[in-house]
Design a protein around this motif. Structure first.
Motif, PDB file in Angstrom:
ATOM      1  N   ARG A 225       4.819  52.385  29.548  1.00  0.00           N
ATOM      2  CA  ARG A 225       4.825  51.807  28.249  1.00  0.00           C
ATOM      3  C   ARG A 225       5.760  50.650  28.245  1.00  0.00           C
ATOM      4  O   ARG A 225       5.261  49.461  27.667  1.00  0.00           O
ATOM      5  CB  ARG A 225       5.395  52.858  27.410  1.00  0.00           C
ATOM      6  CG  ARG A 225       4.576  54.056  26.891  1.00  0.00           C
ATOM      7  CD  ARG A 225       5.495  54.979  26.066  1.00  0.00           C
ATOM      8  NE  ARG A 225       4.540  55.939  25.726  1.00  0.00           N
ATOM      9  CZ  ARG A 225       4.365  57.280  26.484  1.00  0.00           C
ATOM     10  NH1 ARG A 225       4.838  57.202  27.858  1.00  0.00           N
ATOM     11  NH2 ARG A 225       3.525  58.288  26.197  1.00  0.00           N
ATOM     12  N   SER A 226       6.662  50.799  28.898  1.00  0.00           N
ATOM     13  CA  SER A 226       7.741  49.504  28.981  1.00  0.00           C
ATOM     14  C   SER A 226       6.982  48.211  29.595  1.00  0.00           C
ATOM     15  O   SER A 226       7.255  47.084  29.014  1.00  0.00           O
ATOM     16  CB  SER A 226       9.030  49.891  29.643  1.00  0.00           C
ATOM     17  OG  SER A 226       9.807  50.835  29.024  1.00  0.00           O
TER      18      SER A 226
ATOM     19  N   LEU B 293       4.456  46.726  27.167  1.00  0.00           N
ATOM     20  CA  LEU B 293       4.997  46.234  25.562  1.00  0.00           C
ATOM     21  C   LEU B 293       5.498  44.800  26.407  1.00  0.00           C
ATOM     22  O   LEU B 293       5.706  43.880  25.604  1.00  0.00           O
ATOM     23  CB  LEU B 293       5.845  47.265  25.227  1.00  0.00           C
ATOM     24  CG  LEU B 293       5.468  48.364  24.794  1.00  0.00           C
ATOM     25  CD1 LEU B 293       6.396  49.221  23.937  1.00  0.00           C
ATOM     26  CD2 LEU B 293       4.129  48.046  23.673  1.00  0.00           C
TER      27      LEU B 293
ATOM     28  N   ALA C 253       7.240  45.316  20.081  1.00  0.00           N
ATOM     29  CA  ALA C 253       7.056  46.623  19.744  1.00  0.00           C
ATOM     30  C   ALA C 253       8.023  47.595  20.750  1.00  0.00           C
ATOM     31  O   ALA C 253       8.323  47.266  21.609  1.00  0.00           O
ATOM     32  CB  ALA C 253       5.514  47.124  19.895  1.00  0.00           C
ATOM     33  N   GLU C 254       8.089  48.653  20.569  1.00  0.00           N
ATOM     34  CA  GLU C 254       9.042  49.739  21.180  1.00  0.00           C
ATOM     35  C   GLU C 254       8.020  50.895  21.634  1.00  0.00           C
ATOM     36  O   GLU C 254       7.158  51.337  21.034  1.00  0.00           O
ATOM     37  CB  GLU C 254       9.946  50.359  20.337  1.00  0.00           C
ATOM     38  CG  GLU C 254      11.113  49.419  19.673  1.00  0.00           C
ATOM     39  CD  GLU C 254      12.095  48.825  20.657  1.00  0.00           C
ATOM     40  OE1 GLU C 254      12.008  49.475  21.773  1.00  0.00           O
ATOM     41  OE2 GLU C 254      12.945  48.123  20.298  1.00  0.00           O
ATOM     42  N   PRO C 255       8.350  51.340  22.936  1.00  0.00           N
ATOM     43  CA  PRO C 255       7.771  52.372  23.436  1.00  0.00           C
ATOM     44  C   PRO C 255       7.921  53.683  22.440  1.00  0.00           C
ATOM     45  O   PRO C 255       9.025  53.920  22.018  1.00  0.00           O
ATOM     46  CB  PRO C 255       8.302  52.730  24.692  1.00  0.00           C
ATOM     47  CG  PRO C 255       9.246  51.571  25.226  1.00  0.00           C
ATOM     48  CD  PRO C 255       9.535  50.848  24.163  1.00  0.00           C
TER      49      PRO C 255
ATOM     50  N   GLU D 295      -4.021  45.510  25.631  1.00  0.00           N
ATOM     51  CA  GLU D 295      -3.478  46.602  25.824  1.00  0.00           C
ATOM     52  C   GLU D 295      -4.234  47.478  26.893  1.00  0.00           C
ATOM     53  O   GLU D 295      -3.323  48.215  27.586  1.00  0.00           O
ATOM     54  CB  GLU D 295      -3.264  47.305  24.675  1.00  0.00           C
ATOM     55  CG  GLU D 295      -2.314  48.369  24.380  1.00  0.00           C
ATOM     56  CD  GLU D 295      -2.204  49.171  23.246  1.00  0.00           C
ATOM     57  OE1 GLU D 295      -1.991  50.164  23.001  1.00  0.00           O
ATOM     58  OE2 GLU D 295      -2.167  48.081  22.100  1.00  0.00           O
TER      59      GLU D 295
ATOM     60  N   TRP E 112       2.900  52.836  21.272  1.00  0.00           N
ATOM     61  CA  TRP E 112       4.081  52.000  20.886  1.00  0.00           C
ATOM     62  C   TRP E 112       4.183  52.323  19.360  1.00  0.00           C
ATOM     63  O   TRP E 112       3.637  52.737  18.548  1.00  0.00           O
ATOM     64  CB  TRP E 112       3.770  50.762  21.161  1.00  0.00           C
ATOM     65  CG  TRP E 112       2.516  50.051  20.646  1.00  0.00           C
ATOM     66  CD1 TRP E 112       1.425  49.743  21.399  1.00  0.00           C
ATOM     67  CD2 TRP E 112       2.252  49.551  19.404  1.00  0.00           C
ATOM     68  NE1 TRP E 112       0.433  49.064  20.888  1.00  0.00           N
ATOM     69  CE2 TRP E 112       0.885  48.715  19.692  1.00  0.00           C
ATOM     70  CE3 TRP E 112       2.783  49.398  18.414  1.00  0.00           C
ATOM     71  CZ2 TRP E 112       0.307  48.251  18.533  1.00  0.00           C
ATOM     72  CZ3 TRP E 112       2.171  48.897  17.206  1.00  0.00           C
ATOM     73  CH2 TRP E 112       0.866  48.223  17.274  1.00  0.00           C
TER      74      TRP E 112
END
Length: 530
Positions: free
Chosen positions: A310-311, A314, A322-324, A384, A494
């Motif tokens: 995820r990191s 993003l 956005a954040e994980p 994505e 996310w």
């Protein structure tokens, strides 16, 4: 939100208590007309200014500022406080009887008094009209409403619904004047009559103009003398408008590239613009079809969960806007945990992914298509999914590709069970763990993935729905999140952030960007020119 286009973190507030006492301040009156007027720009359409119809971000932005609800979300908090009500409370242990007492002196912008008759009329008409693009679906636990006197409203619910206070604190709870809004049809004259902080002076395709309602009675304290909301066709035009000082602030739907560019120019002192970041409860998931020949296998779903990074995703795709997300309930919402982080870790684990596939007897690379519809979830969605496909393929365990289709075809194919894995975004109707769980499980859920939710639907959600103290639901919601992480009907990717870009002389935006998703005009102020 079901019909909505997309969807320093502020902490969630204390649990909802049995009695909601009145707010300490009264807005309007003395504070009305203070400060400079504000001009904001956005790309969202306002699909309706009648609360019985609008169920989109633009419409709710109008509702939250022009109409009052019995309850409202205070800045920086996810628990409702009295607004038009003096107090509200559940009167039973089953969370099915909910009386409210109105404040004294409530008036609509026409000068007419607001009484319990208007409250009942507002909810009854939304349910009777039952507009397919409206919020009636949020009010379906209402059985009947009593009004024993002008100040008392008693809601009788047909099932336990401890989140009812939060539902009526949203745009779905907007109170309209029974003299101005017919009981069985929508108002279509482009005008609005409310008792909120602002009055809507004019509304057109180009702009909406608001002035402060001097007769407003409630907790809001107004920091400006009015708001003009200008509508732009695309993010590029909105960015140019804020850079050219044609608007004081820009809200929603600037691209990640635009935000990154504006932040960079701000950091290098190239222009007098500020980028204000706030909390958002918008989430993005990969959804797995449990009846599909590929994703119906738990080992395949587990392998994907072990491989996603995820990191990196993003950083490379969304430029850290956005954040994980490691659970179905986002951070900032009471009950959030990190179930997916605990089970599958933060970084790719190809050995564990390989072992999960071997448990299913899979020894060859898994052929898999990831499906999306950028019309609903934004142009970055395909990028994505391409990045996720690359992560899966880099392990040598998958041969993943990406396909996107138009929205109508996308929804038809999901309903027909054609896709193994596909994107779903979610913007909450109200900031409670219930709104990130109840719509996803059981019959007619929004995921359409043939997942048998078992004890989630049969035991845990009904128990949380009956508990008026939301702090007391944390254990049950934790169990729900743990079950979902183990059984993998979906994979959280996310959690969004909210952004507003403004001129340097604008203040208060930090109080409009929180998990409640309420954009509070009244908190924004403009420093006078020297």
């Amino acid at each position: 939100m079901r019909n909505r286009a997309t969807w320093v973190a502020l902490p969630a507030g204390a649990a909802l208590t049995a009695v909601l006492l009145s707010g300490c301040g009264v807005g309007g009156g003395d504070s009305a007309g203070q400060g400079e007027p504000i001009v904001m720009g956005m790309t969202d359409d306002v699909l309706s200014i009648d609360p019985a119809s609008g169920y989109d971000p633009g419409s709710w932005l109008v509702f939250n500022n022009v109409f009052q609800s019995l309850l409202s979300f205070p800045k920086g908090d996810t628990q409702p406080q009295p607004e038009a009500a003096e107090k509200c409370e559940f009167r039973d242990n089953a969370s099915k009887l909910f009386p409210c007492t109105l404040r004294d002196g409530l008036k609509f912008s026409t000068g007419e008094s607001l009484t319990s008759k208007d409250v009942k009329h507002s909810f009854d008409r939304t349910l009777k009209i039952d507009d397919p693009d409206g919020p009636a679906v949020m009010l379906n636990t209402i059985d009947r409403i009593e009004t024993p006197d002008e100040k008392t409203v008693i809601f009788h619910l047909n099932t336990s619904d401890a989140t009812f206070p939060q539902k009526i604190a949203s745009g779905a709870g907007s109170i309209v004047d029974h003299r101005s809004y017919p009981a069985d049809e929508l108002r279509t004259d482009g005008e609005a009559v409310g008792s909120g902080v602002y009055t809507l002076d004019s509304f057109s395709e180009e702009e909406a103009v608001f002035s402060v309602n001097a007769d407003y009675q409630g907790p809001a304290e107004v920091q400006n003398s009015g708001m003009t909301m200008k509508f732009f066709e695309d993010p590029a035009a909105l960015k140019d408008a804020v850079k050219g000082q044609d608007v004081d602030l820009a809200y929603r739907h600037l691209t990640t590239g635009d935000i990154a560019e504006l932040e960079a120019s701000t950091n290098s002192s190239q222009q007098d613009i500020q980028v204000v970041q706030g909390t958002s409860a918008e989430v993005h998931h990969l959804v797995f079809n449990h009846d599909h020949p590929v994703t119906g296998q738990l080992g395949v779903r587990q392998a994907i969960a072990y491989l996603i990074d995820r990191s990196t995703l993003l950083r490379d795709v969304y430029e850290r806007t956005a954040e994980p997300l490691y659970s179905i309930v986002p951070a900032g919402i009471t009950g959030h945990n990190t179930a997916f982080f605990d089970l599958y870790g933060e970084r790719p684990q190809p050995t564990k992914a390989k072992d999960a596939l071997r448990e299913e007897g899979i020894t060859e690379p898994v052929e898999l298509t990831l499906w999306s519809t950028p019309v609903r979830y934004g142009a970055g969605t395909d990028e994505e999914l391409e990045a996720i496909a690359e992560q899966l393929n880099a392990s040598g365990l998958f041969k993943a590709t990406v396909q996107s289709v138009e929205l109508e075809q996308y929804e038809k194919d999901i309903a027909a069970g054609k896709y193994g894995v596909y994107v779903k975004g979610w913007v909450p109707d109200y900031p409670d763990a219930d709104n990130f769980t109840a719509p996803f499980f059981g019959e007619d859920n929004v995921l359409g993935n043939n997942y048998d939710a078992g004890p989630i639907t049969g035991e845990l959600l009904p128990r949380t729905a009956a508990e008026s103290s939301r702090a007391a639901t944390v254990e049950d919601f934790g169990e729900i999140q743990d079950i979902v992480a183990e059984q993998l009907p979906l994979l959280p990717v996310w959690q969004g952030k909210q952004y507003a870009v403004a001129q340097d002389d604008i203040s208060g935006l930090e109080w409009t960007l929180d998990a409640s998703t309420v954009f509070r005009f009244w908190e924004i102020s403009k420093n006078p020119a020297d």
